[in-house]
Design a protein around this motif. Structure first.
Motif, mmCIF file in Angstrom:
data_model
loop_
_atom_site.group_PDB
_atom_site.id
_atom_site.type_symbol
_atom_site.label_atom_id
_atom_site.label_comp_id
_atom_site.label_asym_id
_atom_site.label_seq_id
_atom_site.Cartn_x
_atom_site.Cartn_y
_atom_site.Cartn_z
ATOM 1 N N GLY A 5 0.791 -1.223 0.000
ATOM 2 C CA GLY A 5 0.000 0.000 0.000
ATOM 3 C C GLY A 5 0.823 1.271 0.000
ATOM 4 N N ALA B 170 2.958 4.147 -1.333
ATOM 5 C CA ALA B 170 3.039 4.740 -2.665
ATOM 6 C C ALA B 170 3.921 5.977 -2.630
ATOM 7 C CB ALA B 170 1.649 5.099 -3.186
ATOM 8 N N ILE C 67 4.942 1.898 -6.204
ATOM 9 C CA ILE C 67 3.982 1.391 -5.237
ATOM 10 C C ILE C 67 4.266 -0.072 -4.925
ATOM 11 C CG2 ILE C 67 2.303 0.735 -7.033
ATOM 12 C CD1 ILE C 67 0.089 1.717 -5.069
ATOM 13 N N ASP D 291 2.214 -3.256 -4.091
ATOM 14 C CA ASP D 291 0.810 -3.644 -4.142
ATOM 15 C C ASP D 291 0.441 -4.536 -2.969
ATOM 16 O OD1 ASP D 291 1.469 -6.319 -4.760
ATOM 17 O OD2 ASP D 291 1.152 -6.066 -6.911
ATOM 18 N N ILE E 4 -1.819 3.781 0.508
ATOM 19 C CA ILE E 4 -3.072 3.603 -0.222
ATOM 20 C C ILE E 4 -3.971 2.684 0.587
ATOM 21 C CG2 ILE E 4 -4.160 2.774 -2.334
ATOM 22 C CD1 ILE E 4 -2.430 5.270 -2.734
ATOM 23 N N ILE F 71 -6.567 3.319 -5.403
ATOM 24 C CA ILE F 71 -5.978 4.589 -5.837
ATOM 25 C C ILE F 71 -7.102 5.367 -6.518
ATOM 26 C CG2 ILE F 71 -4.224 5.674 -7.287
ATOM 27 C CD1 ILE F 71 -2.774 2.905 -7.275
ATOM 28 N N THR G 119 -4.143 -1.472 -6.407
ATOM 29 C CA THR G 119 -2.699 -1.250 -6.313
ATOM 30 C C THR G 119 -1.925 -2.058 -7.349
ATOM 31 O OG1 THR G 119 -2.521 -2.960 -4.592
ATOM 32 C CG2 THR G 119 -2.770 -0.662 -3.857
#
Length: 386
Positions: A57, A59, A72, A74, A100, A104, A115
C-alpha cells in the motif's frame, strides 16, 4: 529539419588517441533530450529503491526525466512502477507519498484503480448513477505499467520497453556480484541522504568510474586505500569502475564492526568494488555493507544523487550506521567541486573533449565509448531523421 549533430568519431577511437565527449553533451538542451531517449529511456535506468515503499500500500510519486511516475508496493507485496496518471483525463493520481487504503482514487472524477493497476470503478461515467458506458472497457484502461526489475534493492526501469530482459542485459554484473545477491537491509532514515550537484549526470559517472583522483580529492581515503591499491573493472558496453584490495572496516569505540554478509569469498576480507551500471546507477560492495547511488538528471546541468546504505542484518548498531553514513557523505561531498568544476569548464569552446590516460582512465573511456555507441545507434533509427 535535422538538429545539429555532434561528431562522436573521435570518442570511439582507442583510448590513447580518443577524445572525450564534446561540450554539447553536457550543456546543450537538444543533446540532453537526445540522450534522454538514447541512453536513459532505452536502457535499464535506476529510478528509486524498493525500500522507499517498504509495506503493502505504500506509494511514492516520482518524476524521472520529466515523466510523472508512481512507485507502489501492491497488496501482494510486489513493487510496481506506473505512469502516475488517470486513464480518463490524464490527472495526476498521487501527489505526495502516502499509504493507499483500498484503491488509488483519481481526485478529479474518482476513477479508482487497484494497487496492481486494474481499473475497478468509473462512477457516473455513463451519466448520473450509471457507472458503465459504451467504449469504456475497464479491462483495457488500467494504469500504464513501466517495465521494472529489482536488484540490489534498486528499482530499475526500462521506459521504452525495448531493452533485453534485465538478467540478460546485466548478466556479467550479476555473475560478478552473485555473492551479494541475498537479502540487503536498508539502514533506515540514518542511511539515506541526497546531494544536488550543478553538473551533467554523466560527469558524476565519469568521476566515480576512476581512482586516478584519489590522492588529491580524497586524501583521507587515500591515506589507507592508496592509488596503487586500486584496479580497473571494465566490461565494455555494460559497466565499469574500480576496486581496491585494501578495505578497512569501520570500528566502534568498543571494537564492534558491522556483521559480514555470509558466504563471501576470502578476497572480500580486504577488497571492495565500486561499479557504475550504465547508465545511471553507482554501486559499492564491501564485506559488511553495500550502497547504491541513483543519479536523477534534472536537465543538462543539474543532477540529484540519492544515496542508500545497506547491511547484512536489520539490527545493526544505530551509532555505527550514522558514522558510516557521515563518512560516505564526506567522501561524496569531496567530489562536488570536481564535477561542478568540469561542468563549468564545458562552457569554453577551447575544450575539445579532453584526453584519457591509457593507464588510469580506462573505465571512464569505456563509459564515453558506450555513450557514443548508443547515440550512433539511436541516430541511425528512422525517427531520428524526421
Amino acid at each position: 529539419m535535422l538538429m545539429d549533430r555532434t561528431d562522436l568519431s573521435a570518442v570511439q577511437r582507442p583510448i590513447n588517441t580518443a577524445h572525450g565527449l564534446p561540450n554539447a553533451h553536457y550543456t546543450d538542451p537538444h543533446i540532453y533530450d537526445e540522450e534522454r531517449a538514447a541512453l536513459l529511456m532505452s536502457d535499464w535506468s535506476g529510478l528509486a529503491v524498493a525500500s522507499d515503499v517498504p509495506e503493502p500500500g505504500d506509494a511514492q510519486p516520482l518524476t524521472f526525466l520529466g515523466i510523472p511516475l508512481l512507485l507502489i508496493r501492491d497488496t501482494s507485496g510486489a513493487v510496481r512502477v506506473f505512469h502516475n496518471i488517470c486513464r480518463h483525463r490524464g490527472m495526476i493520481l498521487v501527489d505526495a507519498p502516502r499509504k493507499i487504503e483500498g484503491a488509488i482514487r483519481c481526485p478529479y472524477h474518482s476513477w479508482c484503480y487497484s494497487t496492481s493497476g486494474r481499473l475497478v470503478s468509473t462512477p457516473h461515467v455513463g451519466g448520473p448513477g450509471q457507472n458503465t458506458a459504451d467504449g469504456i472497457d475497464r479491462a483495457l484502461l488500467g494504469l500504464i505499467e513501466v517495465r521494472s526489475h529489482i536488484w540490489m534493492d534498486v528499482v530499475w526501469i526500462n521506459l521504452d520497453g525495448d531493452a533485453p530482459a534485465f538478467e540478460i542485459a546485466n548478466a556479467d554484473l550479476l555473475a560478478r556480484w552473485a555473492e551479494f545477491d541475498k537479502p540487503l537491509y536498508h539502514g533506515g532514515a540514518d542511511s539515506r541522504f541526497q546531494l544536488t550537484v550543478q553538473c551533467n549526470w554523466k560527469l558524476a559517472v565519469e568521476n566515480y568510474c576512476e581512482s586516478y583522483h584519489l590522492p588529491w580529492v580524497h586524501p583521507g581515503l587515500n591515506s589507507y586505500s592508496r592509488l596503487e591499491d586500486h584496479y580497473h573493472i571494465e566490461a565494455p558496453g555494460a559497466f565499469s569502475g574500480q576496486g581496491t584490495v585494501v578495505y578497512r572496516q569501520l570500528t566502534g569505540e568498543d571494537g564492534t564492526t558491522f556483521p559480514d554478509f555470509e558466504g563471501l569469498a576470502p578476497k572480500w576480507d580486504t577488497a571492495a568494488e565500486y561499479i557504475t551500471a550504465y547508465p545511471n546507477v553507482l554501486l559499492g560492495v564491501h564485506r559488511d555493507h553495500t550502497f547504491a547511488i541513483i543519479l536523477v538528471p534534472q536537465g543538462p546541468s543539474e543532477t540529484v544523487e540519492n544515496i542508500h546504505l545497506y547491511y547484512s542484518r536489520p539490527d545493526t548498531d544505530a551509532h555505527l550506521r550514522a558514522r558510516n553514513t557521515e563518512q560516505w557523505k564526506l567522501v561524496f561531498e569531496e567530489d562536488i567541486f570536481v564535477v561542478e568544476g568540469m561542468q563549468r569548464g564545458r562552457h569554453t569552446p577551447a575544450f575539445d573533449g579532453g584526453r584519457f590516460s591509457p593507464a588510469m582512465d580506462g573505465p571512464t573511456h569505456l563509459f564515453h565509448d558506450w555513450v557514443a555507441g548508443r547515440m550512433a545507434r539511436h541516430r541511425a533509427k528512422p525517427h531520428a531523421a524526421e
